[in-house]
Design a protein around this motif. Structure first.
Motif, PDB file in Angstrom:
ATOM      1  N   GLU B  37       0.822  -1.222   0.000  1.00 48.62           N
ATOM      2  CA  GLU B  37       0.000   0.000   0.000  1.00 48.62           C
ATOM      3  C   GLU B  37       0.851   1.267   0.000  1.00 48.62           C
ATOM      4  O   GLU B  37       0.464   2.286  -0.570  1.00 48.62           O
ATOM      5  CB  GLU B  37      -0.983   0.003   1.170  1.00 48.62           C
ATOM      6  CG  GLU B  37      -0.318   0.012   2.512  1.00 48.62           C
ATOM      7  CD  GLU B  37      -1.332   0.118   3.656  1.00 48.62           C
ATOM      8  OE1 GLU B  37      -2.160   1.028   3.641  1.00 48.62           O
ATOM      9  OE2 GLU B  37      -1.276  -0.726   4.564  1.00 48.62           O
ATOM     10  N   HIS B  41       0.996   4.477  -2.680  1.00 47.70           N
ATOM     11  CA  HIS B  41       1.045   5.911  -2.378  1.00 47.70           C
ATOM     12  C   HIS B  41       2.225   6.588  -3.084  1.00 47.70           C
ATOM     13  O   HIS B  41       2.096   7.711  -3.579  1.00 47.70           O
ATOM     14  CB  HIS B  41       1.121   6.132  -0.862  1.00 47.70           C
ATOM     15  CG  HIS B  41      -0.219   6.075  -0.188  1.00 47.70           C
ATOM     16  ND1 HIS B  41      -1.035   7.169  -0.064  1.00 47.70           N
ATOM     17  CD2 HIS B  41      -0.894   5.041   0.370  1.00 47.70           C
ATOM     18  CE1 HIS B  41      -2.151   6.820   0.563  1.00 47.70           C
ATOM     19  NE2 HIS B  41      -2.089   5.534   0.833  1.00 47.70           N
ATOM     20  N   VAL B 141       9.382   8.860   5.570  1.00 45.54           N
ATOM     21  CA  VAL B 141       8.126   9.227   6.225  1.00 45.54           C
ATOM     22  C   VAL B 141       7.608  10.556   5.651  1.00 45.54           C
ATOM     23  O   VAL B 141       7.222  11.477   6.371  1.00 45.54           O
ATOM     24  CB  VAL B 141       8.270   9.286   7.762  1.00 45.54           C
ATOM     25  CG1 VAL B 141       6.893   9.156   8.415  1.00 45.54           C
ATOM     26  CG2 VAL B 141       9.173   8.190   8.297  1.00 45.54           C
ATOM     27  N   THR B 143       5.109  12.969   3.497  1.00 36.77           N
ATOM     28  CA  THR B 143       3.680  13.062   3.186  1.00 36.77           C
ATOM     29  C   THR B 143       3.377  14.190   2.199  1.00 36.77           C
ATOM     30  O   THR B 143       2.225  14.433   1.878  1.00 36.77           O
ATOM     31  CB  THR B 143       2.849  13.296   4.462  1.00 36.77           C
ATOM     32  OG1 THR B 143       3.380  14.436   5.127  1.00 36.77           O
ATOM     33  CG2 THR B 143       2.905  12.107   5.383  1.00 36.77           C
ATOM     34  N   GLN B 155       7.612  17.404   3.125  1.00 34.59           N
ATOM     35  CA  GLN B 155       7.102  17.374   4.484  1.00 34.59           C
ATOM     36  C   GLN B 155       7.318  15.970   5.038  1.00 34.59           C
ATOM     37  O   GLN B 155       6.934  14.989   4.396  1.00 34.59           O
ATOM     38  CB  GLN B 155       5.612  17.744   4.533  1.00 34.59           C
ATOM     39  CG  GLN B 155       5.347  19.225   4.298  1.00 34.59           C
ATOM     40  CD  GLN B 155       5.501  19.638   2.833  1.00 34.59           C
ATOM     41  OE1 GLN B 155       5.059  18.923   1.935  1.00 34.59           O
ATOM     42  NE2 GLN B 155       6.142  20.764   2.572  1.00 34.59           N
ATOM     43  N   LYS B 156       7.951  15.912   6.198  1.00 33.85           N
ATOM     44  CA  LYS B 156       8.246  14.637   6.854  1.00 33.85           C
ATOM     45  C   LYS B 156       7.470  14.590   8.156  1.00 33.85           C
ATOM     46  O   LYS B 156       7.535  15.523   8.956  1.00 33.85           O
ATOM     47  CB  LYS B 156       9.741  14.549   7.138  1.00 33.85           C
ATOM     48  CG  LYS B 156      10.171  13.380   8.011  1.00 33.85           C
ATOM     49  CD  LYS B 156      11.683  13.425   8.247  1.00 33.85           C
ATOM     50  CE  LYS B 156      12.147  12.404   9.273  1.00 33.85           C
ATOM     51  NZ  LYS B 156      12.003  11.011   8.829  1.00 33.85           N
ATOM     52  N   GLU B 157       6.752  13.502   8.358  1.00 35.25           N
ATOM     53  CA  GLU B 157       5.885  13.401   9.521  1.00 35.25           C
ATOM     54  C   GLU B 157       6.661  12.908  10.744  1.00 35.25           C
ATOM     55  O   GLU B 157       7.359  11.903  10.662  1.00 35.25           O
ATOM     56  CB  GLU B 157       4.787  12.402   9.189  1.00 35.25           C
ATOM     57  CG  GLU B 157       3.480  12.704   9.812  1.00 35.25           C
ATOM     58  CD  GLU B 157       2.400  11.809   9.243  1.00 35.25           C
ATOM     59  OE1 GLU B 157       1.460  12.342   8.647  1.00 35.25           O
ATOM     60  OE2 GLU B 157       2.499  10.595   9.384  1.00 35.25           O
ATOM     61  N   GLN B 177       5.199   8.036   2.914  1.00 36.93           N
ATOM     62  CA  GLN B 177       4.202   7.520   3.860  1.00 36.93           C
ATOM     63  C   GLN B 177       2.807   7.612   3.252  1.00 36.93           C
ATOM     64  O   GLN B 177       2.021   6.669   3.324  1.00 36.93           O
ATOM     65  CB  GLN B 177       4.256   8.342   5.149  1.00 36.93           C
ATOM     66  CG  GLN B 177       3.129   8.093   6.125  1.00 36.93           C
ATOM     67  CD  GLN B 177       3.369   6.864   6.973  1.00 36.93           C
ATOM     68  OE1 GLN B 177       4.416   6.708   7.575  1.00 36.93           O
ATOM     69  NE2 GLN B 177       2.404   5.975   7.004  1.00 36.93           N
ATOM     70  N   ALA B 178       2.500   8.743   2.679  1.00 36.72           N
ATOM     71  CA  ALA B 178       1.176   8.924   2.088  1.00 36.72           C
ATOM     72  C   ALA B 178       1.243   9.975   0.992  1.00 36.72           C
ATOM     73  O   ALA B 178       1.938  10.981   1.129  1.00 36.72           O
ATOM     74  CB  ALA B 178       0.173   9.360   3.154  1.00 36.72           C
ATOM     75  N   ALA B 179       0.531   9.709  -0.092  1.00 40.19           N
ATOM     76  CA  ALA B 179       0.441  10.680  -1.175  1.00 40.19           C
ATOM     77  C   ALA B 179      -0.546  11.774  -0.780  1.00 40.19           C
ATOM     78  O   ALA B 179      -1.330  11.611   0.159  1.00 40.19           O
ATOM     79  CB  ALA B 179      -0.023   9.998  -2.457  1.00 40.19           C
ATOM     80  N   ARG B 180      -0.509  12.895  -1.506  1.00 40.96           N
ATOM     81  CA  ARG B 180      -1.442  13.989  -1.220  1.00 40.96           C
ATOM     82  C   ARG B 180      -2.884  13.557  -1.430  1.00 40.96           C
ATOM     83  O   ARG B 180      -3.798  14.044  -0.798  1.00 40.96           O
ATOM     84  CB  ARG B 180      -1.160  15.161  -2.168  1.00 40.96           C
ATOM     85  CG  ARG B 180      -0.020  16.044  -1.750  1.00 40.96           C
ATOM     86  CD  ARG B 180       0.356  16.965  -2.889  1.00 40.96           C
ATOM     87  NE  ARG B 180       1.140  16.285  -3.912  1.00 40.96           N
ATOM     88  CZ  ARG B 180       1.315  16.751  -5.143  1.00 40.96           C
ATOM     89  NH1 ARG B 180       0.727  17.869  -5.516  1.00 40.96           N
ATOM     90  NH2 ARG B 180       2.056  16.083  -6.009  1.00 40.96           N
ATOM     91  N   GLU B 181      -3.084  12.666  -2.409  1.00 43.51           N
ATOM     92  CA  GLU B 181      -4.444  12.198  -2.722  1.00 43.51           C
ATOM     93  C   GLU B 181      -4.508  10.691  -2.492  1.00 43.51           C
ATOM     94  O   GLU B 181      -3.496   9.999  -2.516  1.00 43.51           O
ATOM     95  CB  GLU B 181      -4.774  12.467  -4.204  1.00 43.51           C
ATOM     96  CG  GLU B 181      -4.637  13.918  -4.628  1.00 43.51           C
ATOM     97  CD  GLU B 181      -5.702  14.808  -4.018  1.00 43.51           C
ATOM     98  OE1 GLU B 181      -6.766  14.283  -3.625  1.00 43.51           O
ATOM     99  OE2 GLU B 181      -5.459  16.020  -3.917  1.00 43.51           O
ATOM    100  N   THR B 182      -5.721  10.179  -2.335  1.00 50.32           N
ATOM    101  CA  THR B 182      -5.924   8.738  -2.254  1.00 50.32           C
ATOM    102  C   THR B 182      -5.446   8.109  -3.564  1.00 50.32           C
ATOM    103  O   THR B 182      -5.780   8.625  -4.635  1.00 50.32           O
ATOM    104  CB  THR B 182      -7.421   8.441  -2.056  1.00 50.32           C
ATOM    105  OG1 THR B 182      -7.885   9.226  -0.963  1.00 50.32           O
ATOM    106  CG2 THR B 182      -7.656   6.977  -1.760  1.00 50.32           C
TER     107      THR B 182
END
Lengths: 317, 252
Positions: B37, B41, B141, B143, B155-157, B177-182
């Motif tokens: 997953e 992303h 990490v 995002t 940006q790092k979480e 970690q995560a893309a801006r959009e789904t």
């Protein structure tokens, strides 16, 4: 090769993170068993005030450099690799945190040392370590080949209090390696936006995960929260899907919560989530999968379809 | 701008996981695999950059069962080039990273972005290992990614919802970690079209002169740490018992 256990101390905004104390406590125990020393590596600029909190260590290596004033993946990685190369410890303990995930693998390659990640347990002589993999569904025991090795520790694996001790260990000031010409620069820290609700202050949290399936099902959970006088929180996928705000996220990269009731609806319980809620007074988990790791941490477990259970519970409240 | 996205398949955790007879690994015979997953992303973030300003996106993966399908799915979503790296046997992330580094080092790239972690990367995360084999800076990490000429701002979480912003000169390796959009969904029909319309370039991994680092002695399901008191019965019965417990504890 020494018998030293080297703990990489993590701090943010002048506060040493709990994970560091967890590792120091466990590291002290291992050093005792191995007849070695516990060494804490502290990096920063004008951060020597923090050494007083690291009393449990036999020795502190303190590296002070303007390039280490704020955490910087490149500068910290180079510094840790240099210290590890210099003292050749038996074990390097690094948090499986946002910072640690930048550092551990880099030092492994640069110093050609084995690296075992997601560690939640270490045998008394350090020869076997347990990793929590597959979203917490499997444990894997493995033994490092060679003498020195790196482990990254999942937060919450060891008691932090065991590592908290005042004192004045021997402090060795070490020079940073050459940090000129860094290509990564720290710009700023962005504080979390204030949410409409502070989930860390709630007595009751109704927390939803992937099992809720659609944002159209959120009102069912919100109704439960309203009836129990609590708020709704969630696991990471719900935020990534933009169904709830980041301020509602519980876990490693979200918030740590300790409510009187944590009702986990359709949350499987990956280690990143468990980190944020395992200290709740009462944990009740509802999931369709009887093998979901969340049931290992819950006090009460319900294997049931959420869309049968939630209305049934709501009717009785 | 050239972006390389390493992807891989991992066991689908929705399915029951079984352990092999040696007790050291999953029983992989009937294992259902899916795209990791976090890699999904990473691919999404790369494609968002492509959509915004144009970029050449390459999906690269080690050869494994079903990997062709994952690569064609990447093409269907918008990846321009597909590479399959052959000659890697084990499941060590160090070896995977070294193999990728061998192939990528001669390619022209600005950003490599891959998932921040995978559910099975026991010996560490691919992004950071790959970065160090390549000798390229790395941030994990992540995002958010904003690109400009010769650099990226990311940006790092951290924990607690705190975010740190960094600027890095390219080339750079990012653990997403995560893309801006789904991550975008791609219909099967479109993947089938991609299978006909795109080709997978096969490249040998070359020398993997890395120590794998550790030996697995045992895989097992975690013991319930005391475990939950399981409440049986119908949804009605279960809800009734939960209400009793809440009443006892003074929560209701």
């Amino acid at each position: 090769m020494s018998n030293q256990i080297l703990v990489i101390v993590e701090h943010l905004k002048g506060n040493i993170e709990d994970i560091s104390f967890e590792m120091l406590g466990k590291g002290k125990e291992l050093a005792g068993n191995l007849g070695g020393e516990l060494v804490a590596l502290l990096m920063g600029s004008g951060a020597d005030g923090m050494t007083g909190q690291l009393g449990i260590a036999d020795k502190i290596i303190y590296v002070d450099d303007a390039n280490l004033a704020e955490y910087n993946p490149q500068a910290y990685c180079k510094t840790v690799a240099a210290v590890v190369g210099d003292i050749q410890p038996k074990m390097v303990m690094i948090g499986n945190t946002s910072m640690g995930m930048d550092i551990a693998g880099g030092v492994s390659v640069d110093q050609n040392m084995p690296f075992i990640a997601y560690v939640s347990g270490i045998s008394s002589d350090g020869s076997s370590v347990t990793s929590s993999l597959y979203g917490g569904k499997m444990n894997v025991d493995s033994s490092p080949s060679g003498e020195g090795y790196i482990v990254s520790i999942i937060a919450g694996s060891f008691p932090a209090d065991a590592g908290r001790s005042e004192g004045s260990p021997n402090i060795e000031k070490a020079a940073a390696p050459d940090l000129s010409g860094l290509s990564v620069q720290f710009k700023q820290l962005i504080e979390p936006e204030a949410g409409d609700v502070d989930i860390t202050q709630q007595d009751v949290l109704i927390s939803v995960g992937r099992g809720i399936q659609s944002d159209e099902n959120l009102p069912m959970a919100e109704e439960l929260a309203a009836k129990l006088g609590g708020a709704i929180s969630c696991s990471r996928p719900i935020v990534d899907s933009k169904w709830l705000a980041k301020t509602r996220q519980v876990g490693k990269s979200g918030l740590k919560v300790k409510p009187k009731l944590y009702l986990a609806l359709g949350i499987s319980g990956a280690p990143e989530h468990i980190e944020g809620m395992k200290d709740a007074d009462l944990i009740i988990a509802v999931n369709t999968d009887p093998n979901a790791p969340i049931f290992d941490y819950a006090h009460y477990g319900v294997v049931q379809d959420l869309f049968d259970f939630i209305p049934a519970l709501s009717d009785k409240l | 701008m050239n972006i390389i996205v390493p992807i891989k398949q991992v066991p689908d955790l929705v399915e029951e996981l079984e352990i092999n007879s040696a007790g050291t690994d999953l029983d992989r015979e009937w294992l259902k695999m899916k795209l990791s997953e976090f890699d999904d992303h990473a691919m999404e973030e790369a494609l968002l950059i492509k959509d915004d300003q144009g970029a050449n996106v390459t999906a690269i993966a080690l050869a494994s069962d079903d990997i062709d399908k994952a690569l064609f799915a990447a093409a269907a979503k918008g990846a321009d080039k597909l590479i399959k790296v052959t000659g890697v046997e084990g499941s060590s992330t160090h070896e995977a990273a070294k193999a990728m580094a061998n192939v990528i080092k001669d390619m022209d790239y600005d950003i490599i972005m891959t998932g921040v972690q995978a559910v099975d990367d026991r010996d560490g995360q691919l992004a950071v290992l790959l970065a160090h084999y390549l000798g390229v800076p790395h941030i994990s990490v992540v995002t958010g990614v904003q690109t400009s000429d010769g650099s990226v701002t990311v940006q790092k979480e951290y924990g607690g919802g705190m975010v740190a912003e960094f600027e890095a000169a390219t080339p750079v390796v990012l653990g997403i970690q995560a893309a801006r959009e789904t991550p975008r969904y791609v219909p099967v029909a479109k993947v089938r079209r991609a299978m006909r319309g795109s080709t997978i370039e096969e490249v040998d991994a070359g020398a993997l002169d890395v120590a794998t680092g550790s030996t697995v002695s045992k895989m097992y399901k975690p013991e319930s740490g005391g475990g939950a008191d399981m409440i049986d019965g119908s949804a009605e019965d279960q809800a009734g018992k939960i209400v009793e417990i809440l009443t006892q504890k003074g929560i209701k």
